[in-house]
Write a protein that holds these residues in place. Structure first.
Motif, PDB file in Angstrom:
ATOM      1  N   ALA A   1       0.841  -1.204   0.000  1.00 15.25           N
ATOM      2  CA  ALA A   1       0.000   0.000   0.000  1.00 15.25           C
ATOM      3  C   ALA A   1       0.871   1.247   0.000  1.00 15.25           C
ATOM      4  O   ALA A   1       2.058   1.189   0.335  1.00 15.25           O
ATOM      5  CB  ALA A   1      -0.912   0.004   1.227  1.00 15.25           C
ATOM      6  N   MET A   2       0.251   2.373  -0.393  1.00 15.07           N
ATOM      7  CA  MET A   2       0.931   3.660  -0.300  1.00 15.07           C
ATOM      8  C   MET A   2      -0.101   4.745  -0.036  1.00 15.07           C
ATOM      9  O   MET A   2      -1.274   4.597  -0.348  1.00 15.07           O
ATOM     10  CB  MET A   2       1.734   3.967  -1.560  1.00 15.07           C
ATOM     11  CG  MET A   2       0.940   4.212  -2.792  1.00 15.07           C
ATOM     12  SD  MET A   2       2.097   4.592  -4.131  1.00 15.07           S
ATOM     13  CE  MET A   2       0.983   4.503  -5.507  1.00 15.07           C
ATOM     14  N   VAL A   3       0.366   5.834   0.569  1.00 15.63           N
ATOM     15  CA  VAL A   3      -0.487   6.977   0.893  1.00 15.63           C
ATOM     16  C   VAL A   3      -0.074   8.138  -0.005  1.00 15.63           C
ATOM     17  O   VAL A   3       1.110   8.478  -0.082  1.00 15.63           O
ATOM     18  CB  VAL A   3      -0.339   7.399   2.370  1.00 15.63           C
ATOM     19  CG1 VAL A   3      -1.219   8.598   2.680  1.00 15.63           C
ATOM     20  CG2 VAL A   3      -0.647   6.248   3.296  1.00 15.63           C
ATOM     21  N   ILE A   4      -1.059   8.749  -0.667  1.00 13.54           N
ATOM     22  CA  ILE A   4      -0.830   9.913  -1.504  1.00 13.54           C
ATOM     23  C   ILE A   4      -1.642  11.069  -0.923  1.00 13.54           C
ATOM     24  O   ILE A   4      -2.821  10.907  -0.634  1.00 13.54           O
ATOM     25  CB  ILE A   4      -1.271   9.656  -2.960  1.00 13.54           C
ATOM     26  CG1 ILE A   4      -0.500   8.475  -3.530  1.00 13.54           C
ATOM     27  CG2 ILE A   4      -1.090  10.913  -3.811  1.00 13.54           C
ATOM     28  CD1 ILE A   4      -1.022   7.996  -4.864  1.00 13.54           C
TER      29      ILE A   4
ATOM     30  N   ILE B   1       3.653  11.180  -2.744  1.00 10.00           N
ATOM     31  CA  ILE B   1       3.596   9.905  -2.033  1.00 10.00           C
ATOM     32  C   ILE B   1       4.139  10.177  -0.637  1.00 10.00           C
ATOM     33  O   ILE B   1       5.278  10.623  -0.473  1.00 10.00           O
ATOM     34  CB  ILE B   1       4.425   8.826  -2.751  1.00 10.00           C
ATOM     35  CG1 ILE B   1       3.835   8.568  -4.138  1.00 10.00           C
ATOM     36  CG2 ILE B   1       4.471   7.551  -1.913  1.00 10.00           C
ATOM     37  CD1 ILE B   1       4.683   7.659  -5.007  1.00 10.00           C
ATOM     38  N   ARG B   2       3.312   9.953   0.375  1.00  2.32           N
ATOM     39  CA  ARG B   2       3.682  10.277   1.754  1.00  2.32           C
ATOM     40  C   ARG B   2       4.201   9.080   2.538  1.00  2.32           C
ATOM     41  O   ARG B   2       4.965   9.239   3.494  1.00  2.32           O
ATOM     42  CB  ARG B   2       2.483  10.872   2.503  1.00  2.32           C
ATOM     43  CG  ARG B   2       1.962  12.143   1.883  1.00  2.32           C
ATOM     44  CD  ARG B   2       2.995  13.215   1.969  1.00  2.32           C
ATOM     45  NE  ARG B   2       2.471  14.458   1.416  1.00  2.32           N
ATOM     46  CZ  ARG B   2       3.083  15.599   1.497  1.00  2.32           C
ATOM     47  NH1 ARG B   2       4.249  15.691   2.077  1.00  2.32           N
ATOM     48  NH2 ARG B   2       2.549  16.668   0.962  1.00  2.32           N
ATOM     49  N   HIS B   3       3.747   7.865   2.185  1.00  4.31           N
ATOM     50  CA  HIS B   3       4.171   6.670   2.924  1.00  4.31           C
ATOM     51  C   HIS B   3       3.984   5.460   2.028  1.00  4.31           C
ATOM     52  O   HIS B   3       3.048   5.404   1.229  1.00  4.31           O
ATOM     53  CB  HIS B   3       3.339   6.514   4.204  1.00  4.31           C
ATOM     54  CG  HIS B   3       3.848   5.445   5.106  1.00  4.31           C
ATOM     55  ND1 HIS B   3       4.868   5.666   6.002  1.00  4.31           N
ATOM     56  CD2 HIS B   3       3.518   4.143   5.233  1.00  4.31           C
ATOM     57  CE1 HIS B   3       5.118   4.541   6.655  1.00  4.31           C
ATOM     58  NE2 HIS B   3       4.306   3.602   6.202  1.00  4.31           N
TER      59      HIS B   3
ATOM     60  N   CYS C   1       0.093   2.109   6.366  1.00  2.64           N
ATOM     61  CA  CYS C   1      -0.404   3.216   5.549  1.00  2.64           C
ATOM     62  C   CYS C   1      -1.682   3.817   6.122  1.00  2.64           C
ATOM     63  O   CYS C   1      -1.864   5.031   6.076  1.00  2.64           O
ATOM     64  CB  CYS C   1      -0.609   2.753   4.101  1.00  2.64           C
ATOM     65  SG  CYS C   1       0.961   2.504   3.247  1.00  2.64           S
ATOM     66  N   LEU C   2      -2.554   2.987   6.659  1.00  4.78           N
ATOM     67  CA  LEU C   2      -3.765   3.517   7.283  1.00  4.78           C
ATOM     68  C   LEU C   2      -3.411   4.369   8.502  1.00  4.78           C
ATOM     69  O   LEU C   2      -3.999   5.425   8.722  1.00  4.78           O
ATOM     70  CB  LEU C   2      -4.715   2.382   7.670  1.00  4.78           C
ATOM     71  CG  LEU C   2      -5.414   1.679   6.510  1.00  4.78           C
ATOM     72  CD1 LEU C   2      -6.189   0.470   7.012  1.00  4.78           C
ATOM     73  CD2 LEU C   2      -6.318   2.626   5.749  1.00  4.78           C
ATOM     74  N   ALA C   3      -2.425   3.915   9.274  1.00  3.93           N
ATOM     75  CA  ALA C   3      -1.986   4.692  10.441  1.00  3.93           C
ATOM     76  C   ALA C   3      -1.357   6.017   9.986  1.00  3.93           C
ATOM     77  O   ALA C   3      -1.627   7.069  10.569  1.00  3.93           O
ATOM     78  CB  ALA C   3      -0.987   3.885  11.262  1.00  3.93           C
TER      79      ALA C   3
ATOM     80  N   GLY D   1      -4.972  13.179   7.969  1.00  9.83           N
ATOM     81  CA  GLY D   1      -6.350  13.618   7.757  1.00  9.83           C
ATOM     82  C   GLY D   1      -7.261  12.417   7.646  1.00  9.83           C
ATOM     83  O   GLY D   1      -7.006  11.394   8.244  1.00  9.83           O
ATOM     84  N   THR D   2      -8.280  12.516   6.855  1.00  7.60           N
ATOM     85  CA  THR D   2      -9.247  11.443   6.686  1.00  7.60           C
ATOM     86  C   THR D   2      -8.725  10.419   5.691  1.00  7.60           C
ATOM     87  O   THR D   2      -8.436  10.759   4.556  1.00  7.60           O
ATOM     88  CB  THR D   2     -10.605  11.980   6.187  1.00  7.60           C
ATOM     89  OG1 THR D   2     -11.015  13.013   7.059  1.00  7.60           O
ATOM     90  CG2 THR D   2     -11.644  10.893   6.143  1.00  7.60           C
ATOM     91  N   ALA D   3      -8.593   9.162   6.099  1.00  6.50           N
ATOM     92  CA  ALA D   3      -8.111   8.092   5.220  1.00  6.50           C
ATOM     93  C   ALA D   3      -9.182   7.697   4.223  1.00  6.50           C
ATOM     94  O   ALA D   3     -10.371   7.691   4.541  1.00  6.50           O
ATOM     95  CB  ALA D   3      -7.690   6.877   6.048  1.00  6.50           C
TER      96      ALA D   3
END
Length: 64
Positions: free
Chosen positions: A35-38, A43-45, A52-54, A60-62
């Motif tokens: 997974a990845m966070v954008i 790309i933040r994580h 990634c959820l954490a 902010g809101t996932a």
């Protein structure tokens, strides 16, 4: 780190969690993530879905 291209010029600050079977990071360790966070066009994580959820909840809101 490169910015992501968006159709509009205002990328969303709301984090988006993207999942895949394999995400090849191409970093120095050649890690493979799930997974990845954008957020805000970056790309933040990158990591496991749980990581990634954490990370997204801290931004902010996932959006899983």
């Amino acid at each position: 780190m490169r910015k992501l291209a968006f159709a509009n010029s205002d990328p969303s600050p709301i984090p988006l969690v993207v999942t895949a079977r394999q995400i090849h990071t191409l970093d120095g360790e050649d890690r493979i993530a799930k997974a990845m966070v954008i957020a805000s066009g970056r790309i933040r994580h990158v990591g496991s879905l749980e990581e990634c959820l954490a990370a997204a909840s801290g931004l902010g809101t996932a959006q899983p």
